[in-house]
Design a protein around this motif. Structure first.
Motif, PDB file in Angstrom:
ATOM      1  N   UNK A  63       6.937  -6.477 -21.126  1.00 31.76           N
ATOM      2  CA  UNK A  63       6.422  -6.282 -22.788  1.00 31.76           C
ATOM      3  C   UNK A  63       6.996  -4.928 -23.193  1.00 31.76           C
ATOM      4  N   UNK A  64       6.999  -3.955 -22.444  1.00 32.09           N
ATOM      5  CA  UNK A  64       7.680  -2.730 -22.835  1.00 32.09           C
ATOM      6  C   UNK A  64       8.986  -2.655 -23.474  1.00 32.09           C
TER       7      UNK A  64
ATOM      8  N   UNK B  85       0.740  -1.232  -0.042  1.00 29.81           N
ATOM      9  CA  UNK B  85       0.086  -0.007  -0.019  1.00 29.81           C
ATOM     10  C   UNK B  85       0.921   1.327   0.110  1.00 29.81           C
ATOM     11  N   UNK B  86       2.040   1.100   0.023  1.00 30.78           N
ATOM     12  CA  UNK B  86       2.938   2.362   0.067  1.00 30.78           C
ATOM     13  C   UNK B  86       2.782   2.979  -1.204  1.00 30.78           C
ATOM     14  N   UNK B  87       2.727   4.291  -1.366  1.00 32.75           N
ATOM     15  CA  UNK B  87       2.901   5.172  -2.483  1.00 32.75           C
ATOM     16  C   UNK B  87       3.987   5.537  -2.860  1.00 32.75           C
ATOM     17  N   UNK B  88       4.485   5.048  -3.892  1.00 32.85           N
ATOM     18  CA  UNK B  88       5.979   5.396  -4.548  1.00 32.85           C
ATOM     19  C   UNK B  88       5.911   5.907  -6.091  1.00 32.85           C
ATOM     20  N   UNK B  89       6.792   6.613  -6.412  1.00 38.03           N
ATOM     21  CA  UNK B  89       6.859   6.873  -7.870  1.00 38.03           C
ATOM     22  C   UNK B  89       7.376   5.811  -8.808  1.00 38.03           C
ATOM     23  N   UNK B  90       7.122   5.698 -10.129  1.00 40.84           N
ATOM     24  CA  UNK B  90       7.599   4.612 -10.832  1.00 40.84           C
ATOM     25  C   UNK B  90       8.859   5.061 -11.455  1.00 40.84           C
ATOM     26  N   UNK B  91       9.687   4.289 -11.206  1.00 39.78           N
ATOM     27  CA  UNK B  91      11.086   4.840 -11.760  1.00 39.78           C
ATOM     28  C   UNK B  91      11.614   4.100 -12.956  1.00 39.78           C
ATOM     29  N   UNK B  92      10.657   3.397 -13.637  1.00 35.73           N
ATOM     30  CA  UNK B  92      10.916   2.581 -14.860  1.00 35.73           C
ATOM     31  C   UNK B  92      11.366   3.590 -16.059  1.00 35.73           C
ATOM     32  N   UNK B  93      12.117   3.304 -16.835  1.00 36.48           N
ATOM     33  CA  UNK B  93      12.599   4.195 -17.866  1.00 36.48           C
ATOM     34  C   UNK B  93      11.739   4.134 -19.267  1.00 36.48           C
ATOM     35  N   UNK B  94      10.940   3.121 -19.285  1.00 40.92           N
ATOM     36  CA  UNK B  94       9.961   2.669 -20.403  1.00 40.92           C
ATOM     37  C   UNK B  94       8.460   3.097 -20.154  1.00 40.92           C
ATOM     38  N   UNK B  95       7.789   3.439 -21.201  1.00 39.47           N
ATOM     39  CA  UNK B  95       6.311   3.490 -21.030  1.00 39.47           C
ATOM     40  C   UNK B  95       5.560   2.290 -20.996  1.00 39.47           C
TER      41      UNK B  95
ATOM     42  N   UNK C  99      18.345 -15.079 -18.766  1.00 32.88           N
ATOM     43  CA  UNK C  99      18.620 -16.050 -20.079  1.00 32.88           C
ATOM     44  C   UNK C  99      18.983 -14.988 -21.229  1.00 32.88           C
ATOM     45  N   UNK C 100      18.249 -14.247 -21.555  1.00 35.55           N
ATOM     46  CA  UNK C 100      18.602 -13.366 -22.717  1.00 35.55           C
ATOM     47  C   UNK C 100      19.400 -12.191 -22.690  1.00 35.55           C
ATOM     48  N   UNK C 101      19.788 -11.870 -21.355  1.00 34.53           N
ATOM     49  CA  UNK C 101      20.827 -10.838 -21.026  1.00 34.53           C
ATOM     50  C   UNK C 101      19.833  -9.281 -21.350  1.00 34.53           C
ATOM     51  N   UNK C 102      18.527  -9.266 -20.561  1.00 35.55           N
ATOM     52  CA  UNK C 102      17.900  -8.103 -21.056  1.00 35.55           C
ATOM     53  C   UNK C 102      18.056  -7.270 -19.809  1.00 35.55           C
ATOM     54  N   UNK C 103      19.448  -6.834 -19.616  1.00 35.14           N
ATOM     55  CA  UNK C 103      19.580  -5.951 -18.617  1.00 35.14           C
ATOM     56  C   UNK C 103      18.621  -4.703 -18.368  1.00 35.14           C
ATOM     57  N   UNK C 104      18.244  -3.974 -19.473  1.00 37.43           N
ATOM     58  CA  UNK C 104      17.439  -2.811 -19.274  1.00 37.43           C
ATOM     59  C   UNK C 104      16.225  -3.209 -18.419  1.00 37.43           C
ATOM     60  N   UNK C 105      15.576  -4.362 -18.626  1.00 39.63           N
ATOM     61  CA  UNK C 105      14.303  -4.715 -17.906  1.00 39.63           C
ATOM     62  C   UNK C 105      14.778  -4.927 -16.657  1.00 39.63           C
ATOM     63  N   UNK C 106      15.779  -5.828 -16.321  1.00 37.57           N
ATOM     64  CA  UNK C 106      16.292  -6.113 -14.939  1.00 37.57           C
ATOM     65  C   UNK C 106      16.527  -4.858 -14.169  1.00 37.57           C
ATOM     66  N   UNK C 107      17.103  -3.820 -14.924  1.00 37.32           N
ATOM     67  CA  UNK C 107      17.592  -2.583 -14.189  1.00 37.32           C
ATOM     68  C   UNK C 107      16.479  -1.792 -13.822  1.00 37.32           C
ATOM     69  N   UNK C 108      15.046  -1.750 -14.689  1.00 34.59           N
ATOM     70  CA  UNK C 108      13.813  -1.246 -14.489  1.00 34.59           C
ATOM     71  C   UNK C 108      13.025  -1.586 -13.333  1.00 34.59           C
TER      72      UNK C 108
END
Length: 409
Positions: free
Chosen positions: A279-280, A243-253, A297-306
């Protein structure tokens, strides 16, 4: 420092011996002597006294090295009390019965009705009788029963909340109704709190005083432990981090439109939100843990970082307030990420707060909710039978008179 009376010292030594036997299992006299720091004659006298009081008994022999004699083993008398523990979910109720020494006597898994109009109390009692019978017991042989459930439990009213998945268990004083109708003391606890109990008992938090557990799975949950005690809060909502309110720090829409006040943490890192984030980033996944597995497995570091940024944004608030020694990630998504993902969360967390709080993955395996419920039930029984207090596992006790009546009672 004033010396204690002989009786007080004897009681302290007796408790220390029982604690050592409960913690380590059967021990020889020499092993017990080393564990509690008494002399050989004093340990022998202690064992004789505890055996006469039926608190401990002989438990076979341990082979010595070479051709030497076998050493007598001693163990706590597990038959002095019995307990039951249950992990209650919409899919299955997982029961276990054990003696006070912790030996499992019977297990039973069954799907119980949880619909709003279902006889949840009657069905639960029927299943409990069945597993008790399998253990050679009657219901009134059980010292207490602890249930782990996905929801917040208010100790003032006995009501469950935040549990729309088990509507039949809502709107009544759960422990009182069950205790009255089954004739055995029943307690209920949040499932993630019980995972924290198990982690404190046998996992990575055994030597930690203050830590936060973050559950990432289909939904999101948390547990906060301060001074080796669960923080339950005034209404049982302690640790409800979703229930905490936090900003979305993801870099994609991701297509989500969060309120100006910020997103609910649970809406950012539950399974559905993680699949949208994946998906984004070009990853098609069926669940949050599937997305994390594919990303590793696919080295999707951008997703893991987000994803790590989102997790860290919520954890940062907890670190800023509680300053724990350790953050532990658990649940299917956390297990899929493993130590590699925990390290990324730590990196993003340390960009947000001053404390360099370590982030790890919970180590307990199997059904940690049921295991934690069993530890909690055993702690209460051991205090009642042996006077052995385990503050790690016991919250403040409340008498029936301290509980406000349920709206339906």
């Amino acid at each position: 420092m004033r010396a204690g009376s002989p009786r007080t010292l004897r009681e302290m030594n007796d408790r220390a011996a029982i604690e050592a036997l409960l913690r380590n299992g059967p021990l020889t006299r020499a092993e017990l002597e080393a564990a509690i720091g008494l002399s050989k004659p004093a340990t022998a006298q202690l064992l004789t006294r505890l055996e006469q009081e039926n608190l401990v008994g002989k438990a076979g022999e341990r082979a010595g090295g070479g051709r030497g004699p076998r050493a007598q083993l001693w163990a706590v008398n597990g038959g002095l009390a019995h307990v039951a523990a249950v992990d209650l979910t919409p899919q299955v109720a997982d029961f276990v019965v054990a003696d006070v020494a912790g030996a499992v006597l019977a297990e039973y898994r069954v799907q119980l009705p949880v619909a709003e109009d279902a006889d949840v109390v009657g069905s639960f009692g029927q299943a409990l009788r069945r597993v008790a019978k399998a253990a050679g017991l009657q219901l009134d042989d059980l010292a207490n029963v602890v249930i782990g459930a996905q929801g917040a439990f208010d100790p003032r009213t006995g009501l469950l909340s935040s549990a729309p998945h088990i509507p039949g268990w809502l709107g009544f004083n759960v422990p009182k109704r069950l205790s009255d109708e089954l004739g055995v003391t029943v307690k209920i606890e949040n499932d993630v709190n019980l995972v924290a109990v198990e982690e404190m008992t046998v996992g990575n938090a055994q030597d930690v005083d203050d830590f936060v557990l973050v559950w990432l799975s289909e939904g999101v949950g948390g547990a906060v432990v301060i001074g080796r005690r669960l923080l339950r809060g005034a209404t049982g909502g302690g640790g409800e981090i979703d229930w905490m309110r936090v900003p979305d720090a993801a870099t994609v829409d991701t297509g989500d439109r969060w309120p100006q006040a910020g997103a609910r943490f649970g809406n950012l890192v539950d399974s559905a939100a993680i699949t949208r984030l994946a998906k984004a980033h070009g990853i098609s996944a069926d669940s949050g843990w599937d997305a994390v597995t594919q990303a590793r497995r696919g080295a999707h570091q951008g997703f893991l970082d987000d994803l790590a940024r989102r997790v860290a944004s919520g954890v940062a608030s907890l670190v800023a307030v509680a300053d724990p020694q350790l953050i532990l990630l658990c649940g299917e998504t956390s297990r899929a990420g493993g130590d590699e993902f925990a390290a990324v969360v730590a990196e993003k967390l340390h960009e947000l707060v001053l404390p360099r709080t370590p982030v790890g993955v919970a180590s307990v395996q199997g059904n940690a909710v049921r295991a934690g419920a069993l530890q909690s039930a055993l702690a209460t029984a051991r205090e009642d039978v042996f006077g052995v207090v385990t503050p790690t596992l016991l919250g403040p006790r409340r008498s029936a008179g301290e509980l406000a009546p349920s709206p339906t009672e």
